[in-house]
Design a protein around this motif. Structure first.
Motif, PDB file in Angstrom:
ATOM      1  N   PHE A   1       1.598 -14.911  56.680  1.00 47.16           N
ATOM      2  CA  PHE A   1       2.289 -16.296  56.026  1.00 47.16           C
ATOM      3  C   PHE A   1       1.664 -17.197  54.676  1.00 47.16           C
ATOM      4  CE2 PHE A   1       2.273 -16.368  60.933  1.00 47.16           C
ATOM      5  CZ  PHE A   1       3.777 -16.539  61.182  1.00 47.16           C
ATOM      6  N   ASP A   2       1.766 -15.603  54.001  1.00 49.52           N
ATOM      7  CA  ASP A   2       0.518 -15.815  52.442  1.00 49.52           C
ATOM      8  C   ASP A   2       1.809 -15.843  51.435  1.00 49.52           C
ATOM      9  OD1 ASP A   2       1.256 -13.235  53.127  1.00 49.52           O
ATOM     10  OD2 ASP A   2      -0.384 -12.491  51.969  1.00 49.52           O
ATOM     11  N   GLY A   3       3.171 -16.147  52.323  1.00 44.35           N
ATOM     12  CA  GLY A   3       3.956 -15.953  50.661  1.00 44.35           C
ATOM     13  C   GLY A   3       4.721 -14.763  50.478  1.00 44.35           C
ATOM     14  N   THR A   4       4.360 -13.967  51.287  1.00 43.40           N
ATOM     15  CA  THR A   4       5.288 -12.371  51.126  1.00 43.40           C
ATOM     16  C   THR A   4       6.714 -12.389  51.613  1.00 43.40           C
ATOM     17  OG1 THR A   4       2.570 -11.185  51.508  1.00 43.40           O
ATOM     18  CG2 THR A   4       4.984  -9.511  51.745  1.00 43.40           C
ATOM     19  N   TRP A   5       6.875 -11.592  50.893  1.00 49.77           N
ATOM     20  CA  TRP A   5       8.519 -11.545  51.480  1.00 49.77           C
ATOM     21  C   TRP A   5       9.501 -13.506  50.817  1.00 49.77           C
ATOM     22  CZ3 TRP A   5       6.665  -8.911  55.747  1.00 49.77           C
ATOM     23  CH2 TRP A   5       6.652  -7.667  55.679  1.00 49.77           C
ATOM     24  N   THR A   6       8.642 -14.258  49.938  1.00 51.25           N
ATOM     25  CA  THR A   6       9.299 -15.330  50.488  1.00 51.25           C
ATOM     26  C   THR A   6      10.448 -15.566  48.907  1.00 51.25           C
ATOM     27  OG1 THR A   6       7.073 -16.554  49.729  1.00 51.25           O
ATOM     28  CG2 THR A   6       7.191 -16.955  51.333  1.00 51.25           C
ATOM     29  N   ASP A   7      10.204 -15.015  48.522  1.00 48.61           N
ATOM     30  CA  ASP A   7      11.127 -14.101  47.066  1.00 48.61           C
ATOM     31  C   ASP A   7      11.752 -13.148  46.695  1.00 48.61           C
ATOM     32  OD1 ASP A   7       9.082 -11.570  46.554  1.00 48.61           O
ATOM     33  OD2 ASP A   7       9.076 -12.767  45.005  1.00 48.61           O
ATOM     34  N   PHE A   8      12.126 -12.960  48.744  1.00 44.69           N
ATOM     35  CA  PHE A   8      13.373 -11.446  48.960  1.00 44.69           C
ATOM     36  C   PHE A   8      14.765 -12.131  48.613  1.00 44.69           C
ATOM     37  CE2 PHE A   8      16.178  -9.717  52.022  1.00 44.69           C
ATOM     38  CZ  PHE A   8      16.037  -8.550  51.458  1.00 44.69           C
ATOM     39  N   VAL A   9      14.920 -10.762  47.775  1.00 42.86           N
ATOM     40  CA  VAL A   9      17.094 -11.184  47.649  1.00 42.86           C
ATOM     41  C   VAL A   9      17.132  -9.855  48.167  1.00 42.86           C
ATOM     42  CG1 VAL A   9      18.894 -11.032  46.132  1.00 42.86           C
ATOM     43  CG2 VAL A   9      16.698 -12.513  45.705  1.00 42.86           C
ATOM     44  N   PRO A  10      18.107  -9.518  48.575  1.00 45.94           N
ATOM     45  CA  PRO A  10      18.743  -8.357  49.736  1.00 45.94           C
ATOM     46  C   PRO A  10      19.525  -7.617  48.467  1.00 45.94           C
ATOM     47  CG  PRO A  10      20.554  -9.598  50.197  1.00 45.94           C
ATOM     48  CD  PRO A  10      19.125 -10.922  49.584  1.00 45.94           C
ATOM     49  N   ASP A  11      19.480  -6.316  49.091  1.00 49.87           N
ATOM     50  CA  ASP A  11      20.012  -5.438  48.302  1.00 49.87           C
ATOM     51  C   ASP A  11      21.755  -5.261  48.159  1.00 49.87           C
ATOM     52  OD1 ASP A  11      21.705  -3.537  47.305  1.00 49.87           O
ATOM     53  OD2 ASP A  11      19.713  -1.455  48.131  1.00 49.87           O
ATOM     54  N   PRO A  12      21.913  -5.909  47.204  1.00 56.27           N
ATOM     55  CA  PRO A  12      23.977  -6.332  46.777  1.00 56.27           C
ATOM     56  C   PRO A  12      24.667  -5.286  47.321  1.00 56.27           C
ATOM     57  CG  PRO A  12      22.786  -6.048  44.528  1.00 56.27           C
ATOM     58  CD  PRO A  12      21.369  -6.190  45.746  1.00 56.27           C
ATOM     59  N   SER A  13      23.877  -4.309  46.936  1.00 56.11           N
ATOM     60  CA  SER A  13      24.812  -2.928  47.972  1.00 56.11           C
ATOM     61  C   SER A  13      25.248  -2.604  49.444  1.00 56.11           C
ATOM     62  CB  SER A  13      24.518  -1.382  47.366  1.00 56.11           C
ATOM     63  OG  SER A  13      23.524  -1.515  48.102  1.00 56.11           O
ATOM     64  N   TRP A  14      24.298  -3.185  50.000  1.00 58.07           N
ATOM     65  CA  TRP A  14      24.392  -3.425  51.809  1.00 58.07           C
ATOM     66  C   TRP A  14      26.035  -4.656  52.221  1.00 58.07           C
ATOM     67  CZ3 TRP A  14      18.654  -5.135  53.133  1.00 58.07           C
ATOM     68  CH2 TRP A  14      18.183  -3.944  52.057  1.00 58.07           C
ATOM     69  N   PRO A  15      26.740  -3.970  52.717  1.00 62.82           N
ATOM     70  CA  PRO A  15      28.081  -4.550  53.455  1.00 62.82           C
ATOM     71  C   PRO A  15      27.275  -5.251  53.919  1.00 62.82           C
ATOM     72  CG  PRO A  15      28.223  -2.728  53.826  1.00 62.82           C
ATOM     73  CD  PRO A  15      26.180  -2.339  52.943  1.00 62.82           C
ATOM     74  N   VAL A  16      27.994  -6.316  54.373  1.00 63.52           N
ATOM     75  CA  VAL A  16      28.477  -7.401  55.602  1.00 63.52           C
ATOM     76  C   VAL A  16      28.962  -6.628  56.880  1.00 63.52           C
ATOM     77  CG1 VAL A  16      28.648  -9.620  56.777  1.00 63.52           C
ATOM     78  CG2 VAL A  16      27.716  -9.461  54.092  1.00 63.52           C
ATOM     79  N   PRO A  17      28.091  -6.831  57.685  1.00 63.02           N
ATOM     80  CA  PRO A  17      28.797  -5.919  59.200  1.00 63.02           C
ATOM     81  C   PRO A  17      29.509  -6.571  59.383  1.00 63.02           C
ATOM     82  CG  PRO A  17      27.363  -6.954  59.758  1.00 63.02           C
ATOM     83  CD  PRO A  17      27.343  -6.901  58.115  1.00 63.02           C
ATOM     84  N   HIS A  18      31.767  -6.312  59.760  1.00 58.78           N
ATOM     85  CA  HIS A  18      32.277  -7.071  60.062  1.00 58.78           C
ATOM     86  C   HIS A  18      32.629  -6.853  61.648  1.00 58.78           C
ATOM     87  CE1 HIS A  18      32.558 -10.412  56.932  1.00 58.78           C
ATOM     88  NE2 HIS A  18      32.813  -8.749  56.298  1.00 58.78           N
ATOM     89  N   THR A  19      32.648  -5.549  62.008  1.00 57.07           N
ATOM     90  CA  THR A  19      33.018  -4.994  63.440  1.00 57.07           C
ATOM     91  C   THR A  19      31.060  -3.887  63.918  1.00 57.07           C
ATOM     92  OG1 THR A  19      33.133  -2.548  62.599  1.00 57.07           O
ATOM     93  CG2 THR A  19      34.604  -4.298  62.695  1.00 57.07           C
ATOM     94  N   LEU A  20      31.419  -4.440  65.681  1.00 58.56           N
ATOM     95  CA  LEU A  20      30.550  -3.719  66.130  1.00 58.56           C
ATOM     96  C   LEU A  20      29.837  -2.736  65.903  1.00 58.56           C
ATOM     97  CD1 LEU A  20      29.138  -6.326  69.062  1.00 58.56           C
ATOM     98  CD2 LEU A  20      27.984  -6.396  66.990  1.00 58.56           C
ATOM     99  N   PRO A  21      28.671  -1.088  65.666  1.00 59.97           N
ATOM    100  CA  PRO A  21      29.504   0.012  65.802  1.00 59.97           C
ATOM    101  C   PRO A  21      29.522   0.489  67.251  1.00 59.97           C
ATOM    102  CG  PRO A  21      27.102  -0.806  65.917  1.00 59.97           C
ATOM    103  CD  PRO A  21      27.609  -1.728  65.660  1.00 59.97           C
ATOM    104  N   ALA A  22      30.044   1.589  67.754  1.00 59.40           N
ATOM    105  CA  ALA A  22      30.566   2.157  68.623  1.00 59.40           C
ATOM    106  C   ALA A  22      28.559   2.308  69.253  1.00 59.40           C
ATOM    107  CB  ALA A  22      31.096   3.963  68.271  1.00 59.40           C
ATOM    108  N   GLY A  23      28.680   2.080  70.730  1.00 60.96           N
ATOM    109  CA  GLY A  23      27.732   2.513  71.243  1.00 60.96           C
ATOM    110  C   GLY A  23      26.422   1.144  71.105  1.00 60.96           C
TER     111      GLY A  23
END
Length: 232
Positions: free
Chosen positions: A204-226
């Motif tokens: 709670f000290d400000g760590t990660w509050t400026d986080f931006v995800p890697d733009p290469s990560w696709p948004v998952p649209h199906t649940l994986p097998a398993g």
């Protein structure tokens, strides 16, 4: 072994040997501080519903426990979330962001092309839950937790408030059907976290509050097998 950054993993809620919810995430980091995951807006998720399609919050708990349930696919409509799992504690800490910051289109505290300022970090959310149990089946991996329902919402200025106290009390009234065995332990865990919140201690000290995800990560649209393997 730690999960590799960028690896897809599943955050799952379980109780009584049953699977209740599934959220596909990405590993941001996994080190001595704990495990940090990213859940993107628009991701496919698995949610538990009754036979008529209603969720657990659409009816009294006394009615819910008498119905048959199943897990169905849905879409995560909320904002992007960082989920942080400190080691050896019975909670996780979630970082909520607004949509523009979550997609990387804006940087917190700066002005975009339109001249409007966008806030990136929105709030912390302490999810009281049994400590996460990891599992790794090779092609699919994840963490399983038992949600304890009581939560704490924390504003950026570290003011806080309890959340879902009524829901917690309603379910505790049915001890033979509820998955939380020790009410006092849940409240005590929450109070321990509140001390860290008020002191501004990590995370709670400000760590990660400026986080931006890697733009290469696709948004998952199906649940994986398993995705529906037995709880860990």
């Amino acid at each position: 072994m730690p999960f590799e950054p960028g690896r897809p993993v599943l955050y799952r809620n379980v109780a009584g040997g049953e699977l209740l919810a599934v959220r596909p995430c990405r590993v941001v980091s996994d080190d001595e501080r704990g495990l940090l995951l990213w859940l993107a807006r628009g991701s496919v998720v698995g949610v538990e519903v009754a036979a008529d399609g209603r969720g657990i919050r659409s009816m009294p708990f006394v009615e819910w426990v008498e119905l048959e349930h199943r897990v169905v696919e849905a879409t995560w409509q909320g904002p992007g979330i960082l989920k942080f799992f400190p080691p050896d504690v019975d909670h996780s800490v979630w970082f909520f962001f607004d949509d523009e910051a979550a997609t990387g289109a804006w940087t917190s505290g700066r002005r975009g092309e339109s001249g409007r300022t966008r806030r990136g970090f929105a709030n912390w959310y302490v999810n009281l839950e049994e400590r996460a149990v990891r599992w790794d089946d090779g092609g699919v991996a994840g963490v399983d937790t038992v949600d304890q329902d009581l939560d704490i919402v924390v504003a950026p200025d570290r003011t806080w408030q309890w959340k879902d106290e009524d829901e917690f009390a309603e379910r505790l009234a049915l001890p033979d059907r509820y998955w939380v065995p020790d009410e006092d332990a849940v409240w005590a865990e929450g109070r321990r976290v509140i001390k860290r919140i008020e002191a501004g201690e990590f995370p709670f000290d400000g760590t990660w509050t400026d986080f931006v995800p890697d733009p290469s990560w696709p948004v998952p649209h199906t649940l994986p097998a398993g995705w529906n393997r037995p709880p860990a």
